[in-house]
Motif scaffolding. Structure first.
Motif, PDB file in Angstrom:
ATOM      1  N   ALA A 384    -116.827 104.712 119.269  1.00 29.33           N
ATOM      2  CA  ALA A 384    -116.500 103.519 119.908  1.00 29.33           C
ATOM      3  C   ALA A 384    -116.013 102.384 119.212  1.00 29.33           C
ATOM      4  CB  ALA A 384    -117.924 103.011 120.349  1.00 29.33           C
ATOM      5  N   VAL A 385    -116.401 101.983 117.855  1.00 32.40           N
ATOM      6  CA  VAL A 385    -116.035 100.943 117.050  1.00 32.40           C
ATOM      7  C   VAL A 385    -114.479 101.236 116.993  1.00 32.40           C
ATOM      8  CG1 VAL A 385    -116.159  99.482 114.931  1.00 32.40           C
ATOM      9  CG2 VAL A 385    -118.281 100.186 116.531  1.00 32.40           C
ATOM     10  N   SER A 386    -114.179 102.266 116.167  1.00 26.80           N
ATOM     11  CA  SER A 386    -112.832 102.613 115.876  1.00 26.80           C
ATOM     12  C   SER A 386    -112.002 102.630 117.223  1.00 26.80           C
ATOM     13  CB  SER A 386    -113.071 103.924 115.272  1.00 26.80           C
ATOM     14  OG  SER A 386    -111.555 104.240 114.622  1.00 26.80           O
ATOM     15  N   ALA A 387    -112.309 103.085 118.255  1.00 34.64           N
ATOM     16  CA  ALA A 387    -111.474 103.147 119.401  1.00 34.64           C
ATOM     17  C   ALA A 387    -111.182 101.721 119.999  1.00 34.64           C
ATOM     18  CB  ALA A 387    -112.213 103.989 120.526  1.00 34.64           C
ATOM     19  N   LEU A 388    -112.276 100.804 119.745  1.00 40.71           N
ATOM     20  CA  LEU A 388    -112.023  99.376 120.027  1.00 40.71           C
ATOM     21  C   LEU A 388    -110.892  98.739 119.054  1.00 40.71           C
ATOM     22  CD1 LEU A 388    -112.540  96.893 121.853  1.00 40.71           C
ATOM     23  CD2 LEU A 388    -114.516  96.571 120.197  1.00 40.71           C
ATOM     24  N   HIS A 389    -111.010  99.134 117.776  1.00 37.76           N
ATOM     25  CA  HIS A 389    -110.219  98.653 117.007  1.00 37.76           C
ATOM     26  C   HIS A 389    -108.735  99.070 117.179  1.00 37.76           C
ATOM     27  CE1 HIS A 389    -108.173  98.037 113.022  1.00 37.76           C
ATOM     28  NE2 HIS A 389    -107.915  99.160 113.086  1.00 37.76           N
ATOM     29  N   LEU A 390    -108.373 100.440 117.548  1.00 36.68           N
ATOM     30  CA  LEU A 390    -106.981 100.823 117.792  1.00 36.68           C
ATOM     31  C   LEU A 390    -106.702 100.186 119.119  1.00 36.68           C
ATOM     32  CD1 LEU A 390    -107.388 104.525 116.558  1.00 36.68           C
ATOM     33  CD2 LEU A 390    -106.456 102.716 115.416  1.00 36.68           C
ATOM     34  N   ARG A 391    -107.393 100.035 119.918  1.00 37.85           N
ATOM     35  CA  ARG A 391    -107.317  99.523 121.383  1.00 37.85           C
ATOM     36  C   ARG A 391    -106.550  98.061 121.047  1.00 37.85           C
ATOM     37  NH1 ARG A 391    -108.112 101.012 126.642  1.00 37.85           N
ATOM     38  NH2 ARG A 391    -106.737  99.985 127.814  1.00 37.85           N
ATOM     39  N   LEU A 392    -107.403  97.233 120.323  1.00 39.81           N
ATOM     40  CA  LEU A 392    -107.102  95.756 120.156  1.00 39.81           C
ATOM     41  C   LEU A 392    -105.748  95.526 119.317  1.00 39.81           C
ATOM     42  CD1 LEU A 392    -110.570  94.005 119.648  1.00 39.81           C
ATOM     43  CD2 LEU A 392    -109.331  94.361 121.789  1.00 39.81           C
ATOM     44  N   ARG A 393    -105.752  96.570 118.277  1.00 41.63           N
ATOM     45  CA  ARG A 393    -104.558  96.331 117.262  1.00 41.63           C
ATOM     46  C   ARG A 393    -103.316  96.928 117.696  1.00 41.63           C
ATOM     47  NH1 ARG A 393    -104.453  98.211 110.748  1.00 41.63           N
ATOM     48  NH2 ARG A 393    -102.392  97.022 110.285  1.00 41.63           N
ATOM     49  N   TYR A 394    -103.483  98.031 118.325  1.00 44.37           N
ATOM     50  CA  TYR A 394    -102.266  98.556 118.605  1.00 44.37           C
ATOM     51  C   TYR A 394    -101.935  98.967 120.158  1.00 44.37           C
ATOM     52  CZ  TYR A 394    -102.088 100.151 113.727  1.00 44.37           C
ATOM     53  OH  TYR A 394    -101.918 100.117 112.468  1.00 44.37           O
ATOM     54  N   GLY A 395    -103.309  98.442 120.915  1.00 41.22           N
ATOM     55  CA  GLY A 395    -102.956  98.908 122.338  1.00 41.22           C
ATOM     56  C   GLY A 395    -102.959 100.342 122.873  1.00 41.22           C
ATOM     57  N   ALA A 396    -103.623 101.306 121.822  1.00 43.71           N
ATOM     58  CA  ALA A 396    -103.125 102.525 122.110  1.00 43.71           C
ATOM     59  C   ALA A 396    -104.747 103.182 122.624  1.00 43.71           C
ATOM     60  CB  ALA A 396    -102.869 103.196 121.043  1.00 43.71           C
ATOM     61  N   LYS A 397    -104.894 104.032 123.517  1.00 44.28           N
ATOM     62  CA  LYS A 397    -106.148 104.769 123.878  1.00 44.28           C
ATOM     63  C   LYS A 397    -106.286 105.771 122.712  1.00 44.28           C
ATOM     64  CE  LYS A 397    -105.315 103.734 128.992  1.00 44.28           C
ATOM     65  NZ  LYS A 397    -105.560 104.335 130.260  1.00 44.28           N
ATOM     66  N   SER A 398    -107.653 105.938 122.493  1.00 46.17           N
ATOM     67  CA  SER A 398    -107.931 107.121 121.549  1.00 46.17           C
ATOM     68  C   SER A 398    -109.364 107.557 121.795  1.00 46.17           C
ATOM     69  CB  SER A 398    -107.723 106.603 120.152  1.00 46.17           C
ATOM     70  OG  SER A 398    -108.698 105.486 119.965  1.00 46.17           O
ATOM     71  N   ASP A 399    -109.848 108.568 121.128  1.00 47.89           N
ATOM     72  CA  ASP A 399    -111.013 109.027 121.055  1.00 47.89           C
ATOM     73  C   ASP A 399    -111.729 108.612 119.716  1.00 47.89           C
ATOM     74  OD1 ASP A 399    -110.206 110.374 118.676  1.00 47.89           O
ATOM     75  OD2 ASP A 399    -109.998 112.325 119.895  1.00 47.89           O
ATOM     76  N   GLY A 400    -111.109 107.449 119.066  1.00 48.29           N
ATOM     77  CA  GLY A 400    -111.722 107.250 117.986  1.00 48.29           C
ATOM     78  C   GLY A 400    -111.188 107.250 116.791  1.00 48.29           C
ATOM     79  N   LEU A 401    -110.489 108.371 116.625  1.00 45.98           N
ATOM     80  CA  LEU A 401    -109.662 108.818 115.633  1.00 45.98           C
ATOM     81  C   LEU A 401    -108.327 109.366 115.916  1.00 45.98           C
ATOM     82  CD1 LEU A 401    -112.266 110.969 113.482  1.00 45.98           C
ATOM     83  CD2 LEU A 401    -111.613 108.542 113.157  1.00 45.98           C
ATOM     84  N   VAL A 402    -107.915 109.803 116.956  1.00 48.61           N
ATOM     85  CA  VAL A 402    -106.653 110.162 117.315  1.00 48.61           C
ATOM     86  C   VAL A 402    -106.366 109.660 118.610  1.00 48.61           C
ATOM     87  CG1 VAL A 402    -105.310 112.310 117.984  1.00 48.61           C
ATOM     88  CG2 VAL A 402    -107.229 112.548 116.315  1.00 48.61           C
ATOM     89  N   THR A 403    -104.994 109.120 118.772  1.00 43.15           N
ATOM     90  CA  THR A 403    -104.402 108.475 119.847  1.00 43.15           C
ATOM     91  C   THR A 403    -103.968 109.465 120.896  1.00 43.15           C
ATOM     92  OG1 THR A 403    -102.285 108.338 118.674  1.00 43.15           O
ATOM     93  CG2 THR A 403    -103.902 106.379 118.658  1.00 43.15           C
ATOM     94  N   CYS A 404    -104.332 109.368 122.226  1.00 42.83           N
ATOM     95  CA  CYS A 404    -103.885 110.183 123.091  1.00 42.83           C
ATOM     96  C   CYS A 404    -102.609 110.679 123.086  1.00 42.83           C
ATOM     97  CB  CYS A 404    -104.097 109.765 124.745  1.00 42.83           C
ATOM     98  SG  CYS A 404    -106.079 109.030 124.677  1.00 42.83           S
ATOM     99  N   CYS A 405    -101.426 109.684 123.042  1.00 39.30           N
ATOM    100  CA  CYS A 405    -100.180 110.382 122.777  1.00 39.30           C
ATOM    101  C   CYS A 405     -99.893 110.917 121.580  1.00 39.30           C
ATOM    102  CB  CYS A 405     -99.220 109.130 122.815  1.00 39.30           C
ATOM    103  SG  CYS A 405     -99.369 107.858 121.577  1.00 39.30           S
ATOM    104  N   ASP A 406    -100.705 111.029 120.644  1.00 37.30           N
ATOM    105  CA  ASP A 406    -100.212 111.782 119.353  1.00 37.30           C
ATOM    106  C   ASP A 406    -100.851 112.811 119.350  1.00 37.30           C
ATOM    107  OD1 ASP A 406     -98.674 109.754 117.936  1.00 37.30           O
ATOM    108  OD2 ASP A 406    -100.541 108.704 117.301  1.00 37.30           O
TER     109      ASP A 406
END
Length: 465
Positions: A384-406
């Motif tokens: 959850a913390v990692s997903a929040l970090h990726l969302r705030l920094r890159y605006g990307a949705k993820s499962d915490g380690l892998v972004t959905c688009c990748d």
């Protein structure tokens, strides 16, 4: 930060000025010493030694001062000695120029590293969707949800004509429960199911060869084609095996499902191992210590998940679209309640202590099993913390380690469930389970059932054509 750069500038300027002054004093001292040793006349140097050393004459005898050639010899001596002084002055000017540019070069390097660190993976996330000549994906979410609903109602349709191979991801060697629940679930239904025994901390190409041999062994032993389901790096390893050894595996593999796999790369690995950013060497040494020394793995296992390595591999090895492909990805929940969620990862064994038997029916094996306790770690909270970090920094949705688009493989059928599932959910069970929601075993069965359907449809189309 500004104060630090100002102090660095002042220190560099002071050192460069002192060094330039030292060189100038050194050159002036040598020049004065040189002029004291020779007789100087206005407009020319008349020393025999100067003529011998700097006239440039090809004669072994130094020109004589006086006589017919006196003027020519004097002019040669004067010109060459003046050139020597000009050369020394040019050295001083070049040194001044070099040291005046050092602070600007240092600042440019610091700015470059700071920008590269701040920019991170902004230009890399989702690069597969913008890469030329990449086949489009198809949405298979609705059919997946239908199959999942049928499975929860007791309708199981997986045939026994396949062998189902589950491929674990990175660090799975240190999680004994990795894929154990789905394997037991399939085995109870009478299906041939195996968990691939690969070194999770090895490189992608190394595991691709091991999987190729593993698939061939299963195929020749059972006579049945193999259905592959790989989680995280396991999906990358399986795709690499099909890409590199497709001519050997095309008749032995019936389909591949990549579950939360960073097929295009992951910003977590790239941001950790990116060269040219602030602290890149120190960070790499720390990761090498953890992966190579403590875990006894290969740093290439993480390097192969960076955007740079994934781009290089995908462009070099094309994944065949002749078999059914499914890409599954999800988004982790970032709700505050997730921070208190514990995930069941493995078992820890208690020391051998004498335990009392409360009945004569209790066997020794039962008492021994009582010495094992489950290990609970806050994996969901970390995701959850990692997903929040990726969302705030890159605006990307993820499962915490892998972004959905990748996680979307070009040319595959993509499953995008409207569920909050983190990266570890598909292979580990949570302490808090809701019976009204599907579990990981049912999700894996629905993915494989969809894979079987895609294979049947593909064969029917081929027969018609």
């Amino acid at each position: 930060m500004q104060d630090m750069l100002t102090n660095i500038w002042r220190l560099t300027s002071y050192i460069s000025n002192r060094f330039i002054q030292f060189l100038e004093d050194l050159v002036h001292r040598d020049t004065n010493r040189w002029t004291r040793n020779f007789r100087v006349t206005p407009g020319l140097f008349s020393s025999v030694h100067c003529a011998k050393g700097y006239t440039g004459s090809t004669s072994s005898q130094p020109p004589q001062i006086g006589g017919e050639n006196n003027g020519i010899g004097e002019r040669k001596v004067s010109n060459n000695c003046k050139e020597l002084l000009v050369d020394k002055r040019s050295v001083i000017l070049n040194v001044n120029y070099i040291f005046s540019t050092i602070p600007s070069i240092l600042l440019k390097r610091i700015k470059s590293r700071a920008w590269k660190t701040w920019h991170g993976s902004s230009d890399d996330i989702g690069w597969l969707q913008h890469a030329p000549e990449m086949p489009p994906v198809q949405d298979g979410t609705s059919r997946f949800l239908e199959l999942l609903s049928d499975i929860r109602n007791g309708e199981h349709s997986l045939p026994t004509s396949f062998v189902y191979l589950l491929i674990p991801g990175l660090f799975s060697n240190h999680g004994p429960l990795y894929f154990v629940a789905p394997k037991r679930f399939f085995s109870k239904m009478g299906l041939a199911c195996h968990i691939a025994k690969v070194n999770s901390e090895a490189s992608v190409e190394h595991n691709a060869l091991e999987l190729k041999q593993y698939i061939e062994e299963i195929y020749w032993g059972s006579g049945k084609p193999v259905m592959l389901l790989g989680h995280s790096k396991g999906g990358i390893d399986a795709a690499a095996a099909l890409s590199i050894y497709w001519s050997d595996l095309k008749d032995k593999v019936a389909g591949l499902a990549l579950v939360q796999s960073p097929y295009g790369g992951t910003p977590i690995a790239s941001d950790i191992l990116r060269e040219g950013q602030i602290g890149d060497k120190a960070t790499r040494r720390i990761m090498e210590l953890i992966i190579c020394k403590i875990i006894k793995g290969d740093i290439r296992a993480m390097e192969d998940l960076t955007y740079e390595k994934r781009k290089e591999f995908i462009m070099k090895h094309k994944l065949s679209l002749d078999i059914p492909l499914i890409s599954f990805h999800s988004e982790a929940s970032m709700a505050p309640g997730v921070l208190a969620t514990l995930t069941h990862i493995a078992h820890a064994e208690l020391p051998s202590l004498p335990l009392l038997k409360f009945s004569i029916d209790e066997s020794d094996s039962y008492v021994e099993s009582g010495r094992q306790v489950p290990v609970m770690i806050p994996a969901s909270a970390a995701m959850a913390v990692s997903a929040l970090h990726l969302r705030l920094r890159y605006g990307a949705k993820s499962d915490g380690l892998v972004t959905c688009c990748d996680a979307e493989v070009p040319g595959s059928v993509v499953v995008r469930p409207n569920m909050k599932l983190d990266h570890a959910w598909m292979v580990y069970s949570s302490k808090h389970r809701n019976s009204n929601e599907p579990n990981a075993c049912e999700m894996c069965e629905a993915l494989l059932a969809l894979l079987v359907e895609l294979g049947d449809t593909k064969r029917e189309v081929e027969q018609i054509l």
